[in-house]
Each structure stands twice: as C-alpha cells, then as structure tokens.
Write a protein that holds these residues in place. Structure first.
Motif, PDB file in Angstrom:
ATOM      1  N   ALA A  69       0.809  -1.224   0.000  1.00  0.00           N
ATOM      2  CA  ALA A  69       0.000   0.000   0.000  1.00  0.00           C
ATOM      3  C   ALA A  69       0.835   1.264   0.000  1.00  0.00           C
ATOM      4  O   ALA A  69       0.288   2.355   0.124  1.00  0.00           O
ATOM      5  CB  ALA A  69      -0.929  -0.007   1.218  1.00  0.00           C
ATOM      6  N   GLY A  70       2.140   1.148  -0.140  1.00  0.00           N
ATOM      7  CA  GLY A  70       3.005   2.325  -0.105  1.00  0.00           C
ATOM      8  C   GLY A  70       2.671   3.349  -1.165  1.00  0.00           C
ATOM      9  O   GLY A  70       2.818   4.555  -0.963  1.00  0.00           O
ATOM     10  N   ASP A  71       2.160   2.887  -2.312  1.00  0.00           N
ATOM     11  CA  ASP A  71       1.842   3.819  -3.395  1.00  0.00           C
ATOM     12  C   ASP A  71       0.587   4.648  -3.115  1.00  0.00           C
ATOM     13  O   ASP A  71       0.300   5.604  -3.822  1.00  0.00           O
ATOM     14  CB  ASP A  71       1.706   3.070  -4.716  1.00  0.00           C
ATOM     15  N   LEU A  72      -0.158   4.312  -2.064  1.00  0.00           N
ATOM     16  CA  LEU A  72      -1.327   5.105  -1.691  1.00  0.00           C
ATOM     17  C   LEU A  72      -0.939   6.405  -0.995  1.00  0.00           C
ATOM     18  O   LEU A  72      -1.759   7.317  -0.881  1.00  0.00           O
ATOM     19  CB  LEU A  72      -2.241   4.301  -0.746  1.00  0.00           C
ATOM     20  N   PHE A  73       0.288   6.478  -0.534  1.00  0.00           N
ATOM     21  CA  PHE A  73       0.753   7.629   0.219  1.00  0.00           C
ATOM     22  C   PHE A  73       1.924   8.283  -0.513  1.00  0.00           C
ATOM     23  O   PHE A  73       2.820   7.588  -0.993  1.00  0.00           O
ATOM     24  CB  PHE A  73       1.196   7.204   1.630  1.00  0.00           C
ATOM     25  N   PRO A  74       1.938   9.628  -0.587  1.00  0.00           N
ATOM     26  CA  PRO A  74       3.002  10.319  -1.327  1.00  0.00           C
ATOM     27  C   PRO A  74       4.420   9.954  -0.846  1.00  0.00           C
ATOM     28  O   PRO A  74       5.326   9.811  -1.656  1.00  0.00           O
ATOM     29  CB  PRO A  74       2.723  11.805  -1.075  1.00  0.00           C
ATOM     30  N   ASP A  75       4.592   9.792   0.460  1.00  0.00           N
ATOM     31  CA  ASP A  75       5.918   9.469   1.009  1.00  0.00           C
ATOM     32  C   ASP A  75       6.052   8.002   1.393  1.00  0.00           C
ATOM     33  O   ASP A  75       6.951   7.625   2.138  1.00  0.00           O
ATOM     34  CB  ASP A  75       6.198  10.344   2.245  1.00  0.00           C
ATOM     35  N   GLY A  76       5.124   7.173   0.942  1.00  0.00           N
ATOM     36  CA  GLY A  76       5.153   5.770   1.329  1.00  0.00           C
ATOM     37  C   GLY A  76       4.619   5.598   2.747  1.00  0.00           C
ATOM     38  O   GLY A  76       4.003   6.496   3.316  1.00  0.00           O
ATOM     39  N   ILE A  77       4.877   4.462   3.322  1.00  0.00           N
ATOM     40  CA  ILE A  77       4.416   4.185   4.687  1.00  0.00           C
ATOM     41  C   ILE A  77       5.459   4.742   5.658  1.00  0.00           C
ATOM     42  O   ILE A  77       6.480   4.120   5.909  1.00  0.00           O
ATOM     43  CB  ILE A  77       4.226   2.671   4.922  1.00  0.00           C
ATOM     44  N   THR A  78       5.192   5.937   6.156  1.00  0.00           N
ATOM     45  CA  THR A  78       6.082   6.549   7.150  1.00  0.00           C
ATOM     46  C   THR A  78       5.716   5.998   8.527  1.00  0.00           C
ATOM     47  O   THR A  78       4.713   5.289   8.676  1.00  0.00           O
ATOM     48  CB  THR A  78       5.917   8.078   7.154  1.00  0.00           C
ATOM     49  N   ALA A  79       6.506   6.336   9.526  1.00  0.00           N
ATOM     50  CA  ALA A  79       6.230   5.869  10.888  1.00  0.00           C
ATOM     51  C   ALA A  79       4.853   6.352  11.354  1.00  0.00           C
ATOM     52  O   ALA A  79       4.095   5.584  11.964  1.00  0.00           O
ATOM     53  CB  ALA A  79       7.312   6.341  11.846  1.00  0.00           C
ATOM     54  N   ASP A  80       4.502   7.600  11.040  1.00  0.00           N
ATOM     55  CA  ASP A  80       3.187   8.132  11.444  1.00  0.00           C
ATOM     56  C   ASP A  80       2.052   7.374  10.763  1.00  0.00           C
ATOM     57  O   ASP A  80       1.055   7.026  11.401  1.00  0.00           O
ATOM     58  CB  ASP A  80       3.084   9.625  11.115  1.00  0.00           C
ATOM     59  N   VAL A  81       2.209   7.123   9.466  1.00  0.00           N
ATOM     60  CA  VAL A  81       1.187   6.389   8.726  1.00  0.00           C
ATOM     61  C   VAL A  81       1.066   4.973   9.284  1.00  0.00           C
ATOM     62  O   VAL A  81      -0.035   4.463   9.506  1.00  0.00           O
ATOM     63  CB  VAL A  81       1.515   6.359   7.212  1.00  0.00           C
ATOM     64  N   PHE A  82       2.207   4.332   9.530  1.00  0.00           N
ATOM     65  CA  PHE A  82       2.197   2.972  10.051  1.00  0.00           C
ATOM     66  C   PHE A  82       1.490   2.907  11.398  1.00  0.00           C
ATOM     67  O   PHE A  82       0.631   2.046  11.609  1.00  0.00           O
ATOM     68  CB  PHE A  82       3.628   2.433  10.173  1.00  0.00           C
ATOM     69  N   HIS A  83       1.805   3.826  12.301  1.00  0.00           N
ATOM     70  CA  HIS A  83       1.166   3.804  13.621  1.00  0.00           C
ATOM     71  C   HIS A  83      -0.326   4.102  13.511  1.00  0.00           C
ATOM     72  O   HIS A  83      -1.129   3.520  14.241  1.00  0.00           O
ATOM     73  CB  HIS A  83       1.875   4.761  14.576  1.00  0.00           C
ATOM     74  N   GLY A  84      -0.715   4.968  12.595  1.00  0.00           N
ATOM     75  CA  GLY A  84      -2.137   5.218  12.360  1.00  0.00           C
ATOM     76  C   GLY A  84      -2.852   3.972  11.860  1.00  0.00           C
ATOM     77  O   GLY A  84      -3.971   3.661  12.286  1.00  0.00           O
ATOM     78  N   CYS A  85      -2.186   3.247  10.964  1.00  0.00           N
ATOM     79  CA  CYS A  85      -2.752   1.984  10.456  1.00  0.00           C
ATOM     80  C   CYS A  85      -2.904   0.969  11.579  1.00  0.00           C
ATOM     81  O   CYS A  85      -3.912   0.263  11.659  1.00  0.00           O
ATOM     82  CB  CYS A  85      -1.862   1.412   9.355  1.00  0.00           C
ATOM     83  N   MET A  86      -1.911   0.910  12.447  1.00  0.00           N
ATOM     84  CA  MET A  86      -1.975  -0.053  13.549  1.00  0.00           C
ATOM     85  C   MET A  86      -3.112   0.289  14.505  1.00  0.00           C
ATOM     86  O   MET A  86      -3.787  -0.600  15.014  1.00  0.00           O
ATOM     87  CB  MET A  86      -0.638  -0.091  14.314  1.00  0.00           C
ATOM     88  N   GLU A  87      -3.343   1.587  14.734  1.00  0.00           N
ATOM     89  CA  GLU A  87      -4.460   1.997  15.593  1.00  0.00           C
ATOM     90  C   GLU A  87      -5.794   1.602  14.966  1.00  0.00           C
ATOM     91  O   GLU A  87      -6.678   1.070  15.645  1.00  0.00           O
ATOM     92  CB  GLU A  87      -4.419   3.501  15.837  1.00  0.00           C
ATOM     93  N   LEU A  88      -5.947   1.875  13.664  1.00  0.00           N
ATOM     94  CA  LEU A  88      -7.183   1.487  12.982  1.00  0.00           C
ATOM     95  C   LEU A  88      -7.377  -0.024  13.022  1.00  0.00           C
ATOM     96  O   LEU A  88      -8.479  -0.517  13.240  1.00  0.00           O
ATOM     97  CB  LEU A  88      -7.153   1.960  11.525  1.00  0.00           C
ATOM     98  N   ASP A  89      -6.298  -0.742  12.810  1.00  0.00           N
ATOM     99  CA  ASP A  89      -6.340  -2.210  12.842  1.00  0.00           C
ATOM    100  C   ASP A  89      -6.756  -2.704  14.221  1.00  0.00           C
ATOM    101  O   ASP A  89      -7.591  -3.591  14.348  1.00  0.00           O
ATOM    102  CB  ASP A  89      -4.963  -2.758  12.458  1.00  0.00           C
ATOM    103  N   ARG A  90      -6.194  -2.101  15.253  1.00  0.00           N
ATOM    104  CA  ARG A  90      -6.478  -2.520  16.626  1.00  0.00           C
ATOM    105  C   ARG A  90      -7.902  -2.164  17.055  1.00  0.00           C
ATOM    106  O   ARG A  90      -8.575  -2.939  17.718  1.00  0.00           O
ATOM    107  CB  ARG A  90      -5.462  -1.863  17.573  1.00  0.00           C
ATOM    108  N   ASP A  91      -8.376  -0.992  16.643  1.00  0.00           N
ATOM    109  CA  ASP A  91      -9.639  -0.461  17.155  1.00  0.00           C
ATOM    110  C   ASP A  91     -10.876  -0.852  16.337  1.00  0.00           C
ATOM    111  O   ASP A  91     -11.994  -0.534  16.733  1.00  0.00           O
ATOM    112  CB  ASP A  91      -9.576   1.062  17.238  1.00  0.00           C
TER     113      ASP A  91
END
Length: 117
Positions: A69-91
C-alpha cells in the motif's frame, strides 16, 4: 536406509513400557533412554515469547504494508502512517474497515492492515 523417528523422553518411556508389555527386547531402547537423559532445555515464559514475536511481526507488517500500500501515500508508509494503520487495525473489526473502504471508494479486499492503510 533405516527410518527415522523423533521421540521426546516421555514418548520413549511409553515405547519402552509398551515393548516390555508385549514381551519385546528393550535393551537398546533403554540404552538410548540413558543417553537422552532428562530434557533440560529451559523454557521461556509464554509472555516473553509473545513480546518477541510481536516485535518481529511489527517489522514484517511495516515492510509488507509498504510493499502492498506504499503507493497510496506520497511518502510511502512513514512511521506516522504505520502507527495510524496499527491503531485502525487494533480499534476496528475487519468488517468495519471494509465498510470504511467502500465509503471512501476503495477496494474492500485484503487483510486487516491493508484495509486500515
């Protein structure tokens, strides 16, 4: 070539007992049992194993998300994006994430972390 059988000490003890009960010769099995001795490998607490696996999974998850999914984000999966994904996944459940993707006009296919991305 002779067959190979893997037994732990308990299984070897059971084999010796059943062979003796059947009237068989257990001398070779008993020699092997003395060589094996007691299993003395230290066991790690289950909690510690889970924590270690979690760290490896997180690294693998970040790499996998970047690849998938890196191409969905201009800078790829950054640490902020990754942690946001993990929160969505968890919640959220996978079904909730699918609904969110449909509402956003995205494909509802994929694993939970991909849907969260």
């Amino acid at each position: 070539m002779p067959g190979k059988i893997n037994l732990n000490s308990k299984e070897l003890d059971e084999l010796i007992a059943s062979t003796e009960a059947g009237g068989g010769d257990t001398s070779e099995l008993k020699k092997l049992r003395m060589e094996v001795g007691e299993e003395t490998r230290p066991r790690q607490p289950a909690r510690r194993q889970v924590m270690q696996l979690g760290a490896r999974e997180e690294e693998a998850a970040e790499e996998r998300l970047n690849r998938e999914a890196g191409d969905l984000f201009p800078d790829g999966i950054t640490a902020d994006v990754f942690h946001g994904c993990m929160e969505l996944d968890r919640d959220n459940s996978q079904e909730d994430l699918r609904k969110m993707c449909l509402e956003a006009g995205l494909s509802p296919a994929g694993h939970k972390k991909l849907l969260a991305a």
